[in-house]
Enzyme design. Structure first.
Site, PDB file in Angstrom:
ATOM      1  N   GLY A   1      65.628  60.894  20.160  1.00  0.00           N
ATOM      2  CA  GLY A   1      64.791  61.236  19.011  1.00  0.00           C
ATOM      3  C   GLY A   1      64.803  62.706  18.644  1.00  0.00           C
TER       4      GLY A   1
ATOM      5  N   THR B   1      58.792  55.204  15.515  1.00  0.00           N
ATOM      6  CA  THR B   1      59.770  55.834  14.618  1.00  0.00           C
ATOM      7  C   THR B   1      59.492  57.317  14.377  1.00  0.00           C
ATOM      8  OG1 THR B   1      58.443  54.890  12.842  1.00  0.00           O
ATOM      9  CG2 THR B   1      60.482  53.751  13.385  1.00  0.00           C
TER      10      THR B   1
ATOM     11  N   GLY C   1      52.688  77.533  12.584  1.00  0.00           N
ATOM     12  CA  GLY C   1      52.455  76.606  13.691  1.00  0.00           C
ATOM     13  C   GLY C   1      53.533  76.814  14.747  1.00  0.00           C
TER      14      GLY C   1
ATOM     15  N   GLU D   1      51.619  82.211   5.980  1.00  0.00           N
ATOM     16  CA  GLU D   1      50.702  81.168   6.458  1.00  0.00           C
ATOM     17  C   GLU D   1      49.510  81.045   5.521  1.00  0.00           C
ATOM     18  OE1 GLU D   1      50.293  78.761   8.992  1.00  0.00           O
ATOM     19  OE2 GLU D   1      48.374  78.495   7.971  1.00  0.00           O
TER      20      GLU D   1
ATOM     21  N   VAL E   1      52.004  79.301  -0.265  1.00  0.00           N
ATOM     22  CA  VAL E   1      53.328  79.235  -0.884  1.00  0.00           C
ATOM     23  C   VAL E   1      53.288  78.208  -2.017  1.00  0.00           C
ATOM     24  CG1 VAL E   1      55.721  78.554  -0.518  1.00  0.00           C
ATOM     25  CG2 VAL E   1      54.563  79.982   1.171  1.00  0.00           C
TER      26      VAL E   1
ATOM     27  N   ASP F   1      54.186  59.894  17.172  1.00  0.00           N
ATOM     28  CA  ASP F   1      53.870  60.636  15.940  1.00  0.00           C
ATOM     29  C   ASP F   1      53.478  59.720  14.781  1.00  0.00           C
ATOM     30  OD1 ASP F   1      54.635  62.862  17.339  1.00  0.00           O
ATOM     31  OD2 ASP F   1      56.243  63.467  15.979  1.00  0.00           O
TER      32      ASP F   1
ATOM     33  N   HIS G   1      50.290  83.757  47.378  1.00  0.00           N
ATOM     34  CA  HIS G   1      50.271  85.142  46.893  1.00  0.00           C
ATOM     35  C   HIS G   1      51.606  85.800  47.208  1.00  0.00           C
ATOM     36  CE1 HIS G   1      48.792  89.135  45.956  1.00  0.00           C
ATOM     37  NE2 HIS G   1      49.327  89.561  47.096  1.00  0.00           N
TER      38      HIS G   1
HETATM   39  P1  NAI Z   1      51.740  72.802  12.213  1.00  0.00           P
HETATM   40  O1  NAI Z   1      50.897  71.801  11.509  1.00  0.00           O
HETATM   41  O2  NAI Z   1      51.442  73.135  13.609  1.00  0.00           O
HETATM   42  O3  NAI Z   1      51.707  74.178  11.387  1.00  0.00           O
HETATM   43  C1  NAI Z   1      52.022  74.226  10.004  1.00  0.00           C
HETATM   44  C2  NAI Z   1      51.373  75.427   9.370  1.00  0.00           C
HETATM   45  O4  NAI Z   1      51.799  75.498   8.012  1.00  0.00           O
HETATM   46  C3  NAI Z   1      49.859  75.365   9.364  1.00  0.00           C
HETATM   47  O5  NAI Z   1      49.347  76.515   9.980  1.00  0.00           O
HETATM   48  C4  NAI Z   1      49.522  75.288   7.886  1.00  0.00           C
HETATM   49  O6  NAI Z   1      48.316  75.958   7.573  1.00  0.00           O
HETATM   50  C5  NAI Z   1      50.721  75.983   7.234  1.00  0.00           C
HETATM   51  N1  NAI Z   1      50.894  75.651   5.817  1.00  0.00           N
HETATM   52  C6  NAI Z   1      50.746  74.440   5.220  1.00  0.00           C
HETATM   53  N2  NAI Z   1      50.955  74.539   3.881  1.00  0.00           N
HETATM   54  C7  NAI Z   1      51.255  75.833   3.606  1.00  0.00           C
HETATM   55  C8  NAI Z   1      51.561  76.566   2.403  1.00  0.00           C
HETATM   56  N3  NAI Z   1      51.628  75.990   1.183  1.00  0.00           N
HETATM   57  N4  NAI Z   1      51.816  77.892   2.495  1.00  0.00           N
HETATM   58  C9  NAI Z   1      51.750  78.503   3.721  1.00  0.00           C
HETATM   59  N5  NAI Z   1      51.456  77.869   4.860  1.00  0.00           N
HETATM   60  C10 NAI Z   1      51.219  76.543   4.828  1.00  0.00           C
HETATM   61  O7  NAI Z   1      53.238  72.271  12.006  1.00  0.00           O
HETATM   62  P2  NAI Z   1      54.666  72.657  12.585  1.00  0.00           P
HETATM   63  O8  NAI Z   1      54.706  74.000  13.215  1.00  0.00           O
HETATM   64  O9  NAI Z   1      55.587  72.377  11.445  1.00  0.00           O
HETATM   65  O10 NAI Z   1      54.888  71.585  13.715  1.00  0.00           O
HETATM   66  C11 NAI Z   1      54.860  70.187  13.416  1.00  0.00           C
HETATM   67  C12 NAI Z   1      54.370  69.394  14.600  1.00  0.00           C
HETATM   68  O11 NAI Z   1      55.296  69.473  15.671  1.00  0.00           O
HETATM   69  C13 NAI Z   1      53.036  69.913  15.111  1.00  0.00           C
HETATM   70  O12 NAI Z   1      52.213  68.811  15.395  1.00  0.00           O
HETATM   71  C14 NAI Z   1      53.407  70.645  16.362  1.00  0.00           C
HETATM   72  O13 NAI Z   1      52.359  70.632  17.321  1.00  0.00           O
HETATM   73  C15 NAI Z   1      54.640  69.892  16.849  1.00  0.00           C
HETATM   74  N6  NAI Z   1      55.487  70.794  17.602  1.00  0.00           N
HETATM   75  C16 NAI Z   1      55.170  71.100  18.880  1.00  0.00           C
HETATM   76  C17 NAI Z   1      55.925  72.021  19.587  1.00  0.00           C
HETATM   77  C18 NAI Z   1      55.532  72.366  20.959  1.00  0.00           C
HETATM   78  O14 NAI Z   1      54.768  71.623  21.559  1.00  0.00           O
HETATM   79  N7  NAI Z   1      55.998  73.473  21.498  1.00  0.00           N
HETATM   80  C19 NAI Z   1      57.073  72.678  19.014  1.00  0.00           C
HETATM   81  C20 NAI Z   1      57.297  72.313  17.657  1.00  0.00           C
HETATM   82  C21 NAI Z   1      56.529  71.399  17.005  1.00  0.00           C
END
Ligand code: NAI
Length: 461
Positions: free
Chosen positions: A42, A144, A182, A203, A237, A308, A440
């Site tokens: 995936g 999916t 994010g 952001e 944006v 998801d 330690h």
């Molecule tokens: P996210 O939902 O965490 O962050 C997206 C960000 O985009 C938010 O802060 C939002 O306010 C901003 N945003 C939305 N519309 C906007 C606009 N018009 N202009 C400017 N900013 C805007 O989503 P992300 O980073 O895309 O990740 C998707 C999913 O994948 C999340 O659930 C995340 O937790 C997961 N993920 C987890 C990872 C990890 O555990 N290390 C790594 C990558 C993704």
């Protein structure tokens, strides 16, 4: 068209689906899994968690060798980047791990079908692709996953894309604009900043890392700024489009930003398109997710959904747990996910990790809590590593002392959070953590000291 029948059919071989398939096989069920991509695993294994971690590691080495070894007394000459070799290493890791799932499927006698699945009826699925087959199953699990969410006004193309493209840019962009602060935006923004790009993160909210502890996110932003990332917070944006050799980002109430690549990372959306949910009568909510009950049952008997596609935290390990709980529920009548103890990690430098509730959540819920924090700069191992930025925060119930949340920014936070998750799974108190003997000198001592701090008796503070 051939026909086949199985006890369980799983649609999708991501972290939810492939783990569910293996667990179902262990439980003695006759299992099949349909996957449309050649590689199993995936988004996580092909174009998500794993390749991004490979790039984060390589780019961190590059940044360290370029600028980070002087304090160790190591003087390095010219350092150059072989982006092709770096990408090939990432591809090798992806191949190895996805091939590993193939091996696990064979070992567990899981029948894999190659193609795209579509419901013809609640217990009947058509597969079209390399395999063309009509499958009848007693139980069908939809796993999916998700696809990148978009914004109106974004014109995708050569220079404007999602995380999938940002994992394989052919050259280091001069100026990369990341939309969304994010995990995806910050991790991939960090990769390209370390490799030499000017990176601007735009952001919508007035903070980065939504959902993470506010104080920890503020520290993360300060440290990322120090690494050269620029933040435009509270900025919406409106559009992103190609212009000349590059692109233009339009922001509400501000001047447009010219750049040469755009990464759109504004969240992810449930992937149900073309699945034929209507034909089976499977309900979806306003956001296209599939609602399920506590046993992952959808609105249609015999059809389940995990990962998801059902919403909640979009994390591979949450999907793993749901896959296991779902098939254990089917096979034994019992299956459970402890949603209160799902760690969340963002692999920037230093890493950010959390488990349980944040201070904001506890305040909103009116829960009386105590907080203990301890900095990495007072830890011998962190000093020896030369990685002293950050802290651990332990939140515990004011009356019972039960740990309610742990939030970390610091070296290897993603590994350190496992101890906190294990402690919370066993309903530990801050006293339990504080009295556990820690080797330690090690980084986990910071966790112990933060637990001691919550009790008002940190030793090294
Ligand atoms: P996210 O939902 O965490 O962050 C997206 C960000 O985009 C938010 O802060 C939002 O306010 C901003 N945003 C939305 N519309 C906007 C606009 N018009 N202009 C400017 N900013 C805007 O989503 P992300 O980073 O895309 O990740 C998707 C999913 O994948 C999340 O659930 C995340 O937790 C997961 N993920 C987890 C990872 C990890 O555990 N290390 C790594 C990558 C993704």
């Amino acid at each position: 068209m051939e026909t086949a029948s199985h006890d369980i059919l799983i649609i999708g071989a991501g972290p939810g689906g492939y783990v569910a398939a293996i667990r179902a096989a262990q439980l003695g069920l006759n299992v099949a899994c349909v996957e449309q991509e050649d590689l199993l695993g995936g988004t996580c294994l092909r174009v998500g968690c794993i390749p991004s971690k490979a790039l984060l590691e390589s780019s961190e080495h590059y940044a360290t060798v370029k600028d980070g070894l002087k304090e160790h007394g190591l003087v390095i000459g010219d350092v150059s980047l072989d982006l092709g070799a770096l990408m090939k290493r990432k591809d090798r890791i992806v191949k190895l791990l996805t091939g590993g799932i193939d091996g696990l499927f064979k070992k567990n006698k899981i029948r894999r079908y190659r193609g795209t699945a579509r419901f013809a009826a609640p217990n009947r699925v058509l597969v079209e692709g390399a395999d063309s087959v009509e499958i009848t199953a007693k139980h069908t699990i939809i796993a999916t996953g998700s696809v990148p969410a978009s914004l109106p006004g974004i014109q995708y193309g050569d220079r404007i894309g999602t995380s999938t493209e940002a994992l394989a840019y052919p050259e280091v962009p001069k100026h990369l604009v990341v939309i969304g602060a994010g995990a995806i935006g910050l991790e991939l923004g960090s990769v390209w900043a370390r490799l030499g790009s000017k990176v601007t993160v735009v952001e919508y909210l007035d903070r980065i890392l939504p959902g993470m502890d506010t104080g920890i996110a503020t520290i993360a932003q300060r440290l990322l700024k120090r690494q050269g990332l620029t933040f435009r917070l509270s900025s919406k944006v409106l559009a992103a489009r190609p212009e000349g050799d590059g692109c233009i980002i339009e922001i509400e109430g501000a001047d447009p930003i010219p750049c040469d690549r755009v990464l759109v990372a504004v969240g992810r959306a449930a992937n149900t398109q073309g699945l034929g949910l209507d034909a089976a009568g499977i309900a979806t909510d306003a956001k296209g997710r599939i609602p399920v009950d506590e046993h992952f049952r959808t609105s249609v008997a015999g059809v389940y959904a995990i990962g998801d596609v059902i919403g909640g935290a979009m994390l591979a390990h949450k999907a793993h747990e749901e896959g296991i709980a779902c098939v254990e529920g089917i096979a034994t009548g019992h299956g459970h996910v402890n949603y209160g103890v799902i760690p969340n990690v963002c692999y920037i430098d230093p890493e950010v990790a959390s488990v349980g509730r944040t201070e904001d959540e506890l305040k909103a819920a009116g829960v009386a809590y105590k907080m203990g924090a301890f900095p990495f700069k007072a830890n011998g191992r962190a000093l020896a590593l030369g990685q002293t930025d950050g802290e651990v925060k332990v939140l515990a119930d004011a009356t019972t002392d039960r740990i309610l949340g742990v939030h970390i920014i610091g070296p290897r936070a993603g590994d350190l959070i496992a101890e906190a998750a294990a402690a919370m799974e066993f309903a530990a108190s801050a006293e339990d953590l504080a009295r556990t003997c820690h080797a330690h000198p090690t980084l986990p001592e910071v966790l112990k000291e933060a637990a001691l701090a919550a009790l008002g008796r940190a030793i090294h503070a």
